[in-house]
Design a protein around this motif. Structure first.
Motif, PDB file in Angstrom:
ATOM      1  N   LYS A 179      17.702  32.454  26.119  1.00 16.76           N
ATOM      2  CA  LYS A 179      16.853  31.559  25.354  1.00 16.76           C
ATOM      3  C   LYS A 179      16.226  32.338  24.198  1.00 16.76           C
ATOM      4  O   LYS A 179      15.508  33.318  24.414  1.00 16.76           O
ATOM      5  CB  LYS A 179      15.751  30.974  26.250  1.00 16.76           C
ATOM      6  N   VAL A 180      16.525  31.918  22.975  1.00 18.35           N
ATOM      7  CA  VAL A 180      15.905  32.527  21.797  1.00 18.35           C
ATOM      8  C   VAL A 180      14.776  31.610  21.370  1.00 18.35           C
ATOM      9  O   VAL A 180      15.009  30.503  20.874  1.00 18.35           O
ATOM     10  CB  VAL A 180      16.923  32.729  20.658  1.00 18.35           C
ATOM     11  N   GLU A 181      13.537  32.053  21.582  1.00 18.32           N
ATOM     12  CA  GLU A 181      12.379  31.217  21.315  1.00 18.32           C
ATOM     13  C   GLU A 181      12.161  30.995  19.818  1.00 18.32           C
ATOM     14  O   GLU A 181      11.796  29.898  19.397  1.00 18.32           O
ATOM     15  CB  GLU A 181      11.116  31.863  21.914  1.00 18.32           C
ATOM     16  N   THR A 224       6.035  40.922  27.951  1.00 15.09           N
ATOM     17  CA  THR A 224       5.758  39.651  28.630  1.00 15.09           C
ATOM     18  C   THR A 224       5.543  38.513  27.627  1.00 15.09           C
ATOM     19  O   THR A 224       5.526  37.348  28.000  1.00 15.09           O
ATOM     20  CB  THR A 224       4.508  39.763  29.518  1.00 15.09           C
ATOM     21  N   GLY A 225       5.344  38.871  26.375  1.00 15.00           N
ATOM     22  CA  GLY A 225       5.146  37.842  25.362  1.00 15.00           C
ATOM     23  C   GLY A 225       4.938  38.446  23.990  1.00 15.00           C
ATOM     24  O   GLY A 225       4.709  39.650  23.836  1.00 15.00           O
ATOM     25  N   ILE A 226       5.036  37.593  22.983  1.00 11.02           N
ATOM     26  CA  ILE A 226       4.875  38.004  21.593  1.00 11.02           C
ATOM     27  C   ILE A 226       3.940  37.005  20.903  1.00 11.02           C
ATOM     28  O   ILE A 226       4.108  35.790  21.058  1.00 11.02           O
ATOM     29  CB  ILE A 226       6.224  38.026  20.852  1.00 11.02           C
ATOM     30  N   THR A 227       2.982  37.519  20.155  1.00 16.82           N
ATOM     31  CA  THR A 227       2.131  36.656  19.334  1.00 16.82           C
ATOM     32  C   THR A 227       2.527  36.835  17.875  1.00 16.82           C
ATOM     33  O   THR A 227       2.609  37.963  17.382  1.00 16.82           O
ATOM     34  CB  THR A 227       0.644  36.983  19.503  1.00 16.82           C
ATOM     35  N   ILE A 228       2.795  35.720  17.196  1.00 16.84           N
ATOM     36  CA  ILE A 228       3.092  35.752  15.771  1.00 16.84           C
ATOM     37  C   ILE A 228       1.968  35.039  15.025  1.00 16.84           C
ATOM     38  O   ILE A 228       1.178  34.310  15.626  1.00 16.84           O
ATOM     39  CB  ILE A 228       4.455  35.107  15.442  1.00 16.84           C
ATOM     40  N   ALA A 229       1.904  35.251  13.727  1.00 11.61           N
ATOM     41  CA  ALA A 229       0.904  34.572  12.911  1.00 11.61           C
ATOM     42  C   ALA A 229       1.430  34.416  11.497  1.00 11.61           C
ATOM     43  O   ALA A 229       2.302  35.176  11.049  1.00 11.61           O
ATOM     44  CB  ALA A 229      -0.420  35.331  12.901  1.00 11.61           C
ATOM     45  N   SER A 246       6.135  33.204  25.292  1.00 18.39           N
ATOM     46  CA  SER A 246       6.440  33.954  26.503  1.00 18.39           C
ATOM     47  C   SER A 246       7.897  34.420  26.421  1.00 18.39           C
ATOM     48  O   SER A 246       8.805  33.603  26.210  1.00 18.39           O
ATOM     49  CB  SER A 246       6.241  33.070  27.737  1.00 18.39           C
ATOM     50  N   CYS A 247       8.107  35.719  26.541  1.00 21.90           N
ATOM     51  CA  CYS A 247       9.471  36.250  26.448  1.00 21.90           C
ATOM     52  C   CYS A 247       9.498  37.633  27.077  1.00 21.90           C
ATOM     53  O   CYS A 247       8.446  38.203  27.412  1.00 21.90           O
ATOM     54  CB  CYS A 247       9.924  36.326  24.987  1.00 21.90           C
ATOM     55  N   ASP A 248      10.701  38.174  27.268  1.00 17.21           N
ATOM     56  CA  ASP A 248      10.812  39.522  27.846  1.00 17.21           C
ATOM     57  C   ASP A 248      11.456  40.527  26.892  1.00 17.21           C
ATOM     58  O   ASP A 248      11.607  41.690  27.234  1.00 17.21           O
ATOM     59  CB  ASP A 248      11.575  39.495  29.181  1.00 17.21           C
ATOM     60  N   THR A 249      11.836  40.063  25.682  1.00 17.81           N
ATOM     61  CA  THR A 249      12.532  40.955  24.759  1.00 17.81           C
ATOM     62  C   THR A 249      12.183  40.604  23.313  1.00 17.81           C
ATOM     63  O   THR A 249      12.162  39.433  22.946  1.00 17.81           O
ATOM     64  CB  THR A 249      14.064  40.878  24.936  1.00 17.81           C
ATOM     65  N   LEU A 250      11.928  41.647  22.523  1.00 15.43           N
ATOM     66  CA  LEU A 250      11.722  41.502  21.079  1.00 15.43           C
ATOM     67  C   LEU A 250      12.823  42.277  20.368  1.00 15.43           C
ATOM     68  O   LEU A 250      13.004  43.472  20.609  1.00 15.43           O
ATOM     69  CB  LEU A 250      10.351  42.059  20.663  1.00 15.43           C
ATOM     70  N   LEU A 251      13.568  41.578  19.507  1.00 17.24           N
ATOM     71  CA  LEU A 251      14.587  42.239  18.688  1.00 17.24           C
ATOM     72  C   LEU A 251      14.080  42.369  17.259  1.00 17.24           C
ATOM     73  O   LEU A 251      13.451  41.447  16.724  1.00 17.24           O
ATOM     74  CB  LEU A 251      15.900  41.440  18.682  1.00 17.24           C
ATOM     75  N   LEU A 252      14.370  43.495  16.647  1.00 20.20           N
ATOM     76  CA  LEU A 252      13.933  43.774  15.273  1.00 20.20           C
ATOM     77  C   LEU A 252      15.129  43.781  14.331  1.00 20.20           C
ATOM     78  O   LEU A 252      16.078  44.550  14.521  1.00 20.20           O
ATOM     79  CB  LEU A 252      13.221  45.130  15.206  1.00 20.20           C
ATOM     80  N   SER A 253      15.063  42.908  13.339  1.00 24.53           N
ATOM     81  CA  SER A 253      16.071  42.881  12.281  1.00 24.53           C
ATOM     82  C   SER A 253      15.320  42.957  10.955  1.00 24.53           C
ATOM     83  O   SER A 253      15.225  42.002  10.203  1.00 24.53           O
ATOM     84  CB  SER A 253      16.901  41.588  12.366  1.00 24.53           C
ATOM     85  N   VAL A 254      14.749  44.150  10.690  1.00 23.88           N
ATOM     86  CA  VAL A 254      13.764  44.293   9.621  1.00 23.88           C
ATOM     87  C   VAL A 254      14.228  45.254   8.526  1.00 23.88           C
ATOM     88  O   VAL A 254      13.406  45.893   7.860  1.00 23.88           O
ATOM     89  CB  VAL A 254      12.409  44.745  10.196  1.00 23.88           C
TER      90      VAL A 254
END
Length: 436
Positions: A179-181, A224-229, A246-254
Motif C-alpha cells: 500500500k502506497v499511502e 511507524t508513521g510519517i507526518t507531512i505538511a 501510518s506506514c512502516d517504510t519511507l522511500l526517498l526520491s529526492v
C-alpha cells in the motif's frame, strides 16, 4: 602491484560506459572498462520496466534488455573488462589506481572517459527531523531489493519526492501488493516525467501531494508513521497543515548526485551540474579526460546517455590517434551561460577555432539544458551580446525534461568571441502562439 597499459580506459560499465567503449573500440583503439560491480549494465539491471531504447534501438525494451544489447556488442570485441574493480585514484597524467580481489592495479591510459553515473541523495542530505529507525531507504535501494534481491522492504509506504524512480517504485510496490499511502513533492509540480505521473500514480489512484514535504519520521526501532505538511514558496512549513500517515517504510526520491570524487582527484573542474565542465567535444579541463552520461549531467532518457557517451568515446579515440581536441580551457573557448529561466546549460564552453577535420567528425554543436520551472508557449533563444543567433518555439518546457538543440558551427564562426553565448527563454507573444 599489477600494471596495465591501454589506449582508452572507461571508468564505469553502465549504459554510458558500454556505449563509449563500443564506440572507442570501433575507432580502432585498445579499450578497457573498469567496473566496481560484479556485472555490467549499471542501474539498468534493476529497471525491469519498459520504456528504454525507442531512439537507440527503435523498439521498446526493459532496462536489462537494453543493457544486454550493448553487452552483446561488447562480446564481439576484444575490449578488456575488469569487473569487481574499484577505482581509488586518478592523476592528470591519466594514471588510474584501482583495487580488486587480485590486489592493487595501476593502469596507464592515453585517454579516459568518465562514466561513473550518479548516486541518490540520502536522508542526511535533506535533514529530515525525527528518530532514525529502520525503514528509511532511497528509492533506488528499494528498487534493487524488490527487482533483484526479491525482498520487500515494507508493506505500507510514503514516498518523498516525485522523481521518476520514486513514481516508478510507487507502481512497482503496488503491483507487489503493498500500500502506497502517498507520494510527497516539495515543489508545486512533479519533478519526474509527466508520463510517469500518469502511468504510475494516476492510473493506480496513488495521491500526489505537491508543495508538501516530510516534517517528522515517527518510530524508534521501526518506522511507524510519517507526518507531512504544506510548504510556502520559501519551502517553510505552513503551520496547521500537517497530515499523518501510518506506514512502516519511507522511500526517498529526492535527487541524484554525479559521482565525481575520483574526477576531482585528477584535477577535473566541476560545474553547475556537479559534473565536469566540458566543451562541445566533452573534454574536461584536463587534456585526454572526457565525460559523459549521468556523471556529467542527470539524464531523463538512457538513449540520450548512449548518444552522448558514444561521442565521448569517439573523441577519446581521436585524441589517442593524434587529432588535436581542444580542452574546455582553450583560449578561444566562449562561455555558454544560463540566462533567464534556465537552470543549467552544457557544454560549459564552446571552442570556436576548430580544425575542419574535427568539425567533419563532430558536425553540429549539441547543447543540453533544463529550465528552472514549467513554462508554456515559450521561445528558447541564444544571443551573443545583442545578436540573436538561435530561436525555437516550445509549447511546453518542464524541468524534468532535458532540452537538446543544435547550433551550426558556421554560425559560431561569426560570433563575437569576446562575449559569452547566453541561452534563455522568454514568453512568446499571443499572436505568434495563435499562428502555431
Amino acid at each position: 602491484m599489477i600494471q596495465k597499459e591501454t589506449d582508452v580506459v572507461i571508468i564505469g560499465g553502465g549504459p554510458a560506459g558500454l556505449a563509449a567503449a563500443v564506440e572507442a573500440n570501433s575507432a580502432g583503439c585498445k579499450v578497457m572498462i573498469v567496473e566496481r560491480d560484479d556485472g555490467l549494465g549499471g542501474i539498468l539491471q534493476q529497471c525491469i520496466h519498459p520504456g528504454f531504447g525507442l531512439h537507440e534501438f527503435k523498439e521498446e525494451l526493459a532496462g536489462p534488455e537494453y543493457a544486454q544489447r550493448y553487452i552483446d556488442m561488447l562480446g564481439k570485441t576484444k575490449i578488456e573488462v575488469m569487473k569487481g574493480t574499484m577505482v581509488l585514484d586518478m592523476t592528470p597524467k591519466k594514471e588510474i589506481f584501482a583495487i580488486n580481489e587480485n590486489g592493487v592495479v595501476k593502469i596507464a591510459a592515453k585517454a579516459i572517459v568518465l562514466a561513473m553515473g550518479c548516486r541518490e541523495r540520502t536522508r542526511g542530505a535533506i535533514k529530515i527531523p525525527g528518530f532514525r529507525p529502520t525503514g528509511v531507504y532511497t528509492a533506488g535501494t528499494a528498487q534493487r531489493f524488490v527487482n533483484i534481491e526479491g525482498f520487500m522492504p515494507g508493506t505500507r509506504y510514503v514516498i518523498l519526492g516525485s522523481g521518476d524512480i520514486g513514481m516508478i517504485m510507487a507502481r512497482r510496490l503496488t503491483w507487489e501488493g503493498a500500500k502506497v499511502e502517498a507520494v510527497v513533492e516539495i515543489m508545486p509540480y512533479p519533478s519526474g516525467l509527466i508520463r510517469n505521473k500518469v502511468q504510475c500514480l494516476d492510473d493506480f489512484g496513488i495521491p500526489l501531494y505537491l508543495s508538501h514535504t516530510v516534517v517528522r519520521v515517527h518510530g524508534k526501532d521501526r518506522v511507524t508513521g510519517i507526518t507531512i505538511a504544506k510548504v510556502d514558496e520559501n519551502w517553510k512549513m505552513v503551520p496547521g497543515t500537517e497530515i499523518f500517515f501510518s506506514c512502516d517504510t519511507l522511500l526517498l526520491s529526492v535527487g541524484l548526485i554525479p559521482e565525481n570524487e575520483v574526477s576531482k582527484k585528477a584535477g577535473v573542474k566541476l560545474g553547475k551540474t556537479n559534473g565536469p565542465e566540458v566543451n562541445q567535444f566533452l573534454q574536461t579541463n584536463v587534456d585526454g579526460i572526457f565525460a559523459s552520461g549521468n556523471v556529467l549531467q542527470v539524464h531523463d532518457l538512457v538513449d540520450n546517455v548512449a548518444i552522448e557517451a558514444k561521442k565521448a568515446g569517439k573523441m577519446a579515440a581521436l585524441a589517442v590517434k593524434g587529432m588535436k581536441i581542444p580542452s574546455v580551457n582553450a583560449g578561444d573557448a566562449v562561455p555558454l551561460v544560463a540566462g533567464n529561466g534556465i537552470g543549467y546549460v552544457l557544454p560549459t564552453k564552446i571552442n570556436t577555432i576548430v580544425d575542419d577535420a574535427l568539425v567533419k567528425e563532430t558536425g553540429t554543436v549539441k547543447i543540453s539544458l533544463r529550465v528552472k520551472k514549467p513554462a508554456n508557449d515559450i521561445n528558447l533563444k541564444v544571443k551573443n551580446g545583442s545578436t540573436e543567433i538561435y530561436k525555437k518555439f516550445y509549447k511546453h518546457m518542464r524541468p524534468s525534461e532535458m532540452i537538446i538543440f543544435e547550433l551550426d558551427p558556421v554560425v559560431l564562426n561569426g560570433i563575437d568571441k569576446k562575449l559569452p553565448l547566453e541561452v534563455y527563454i522568454e514568453p512568446k507573444e499571443q499572436k505568434e502562439v495563435a499562428k502555431k
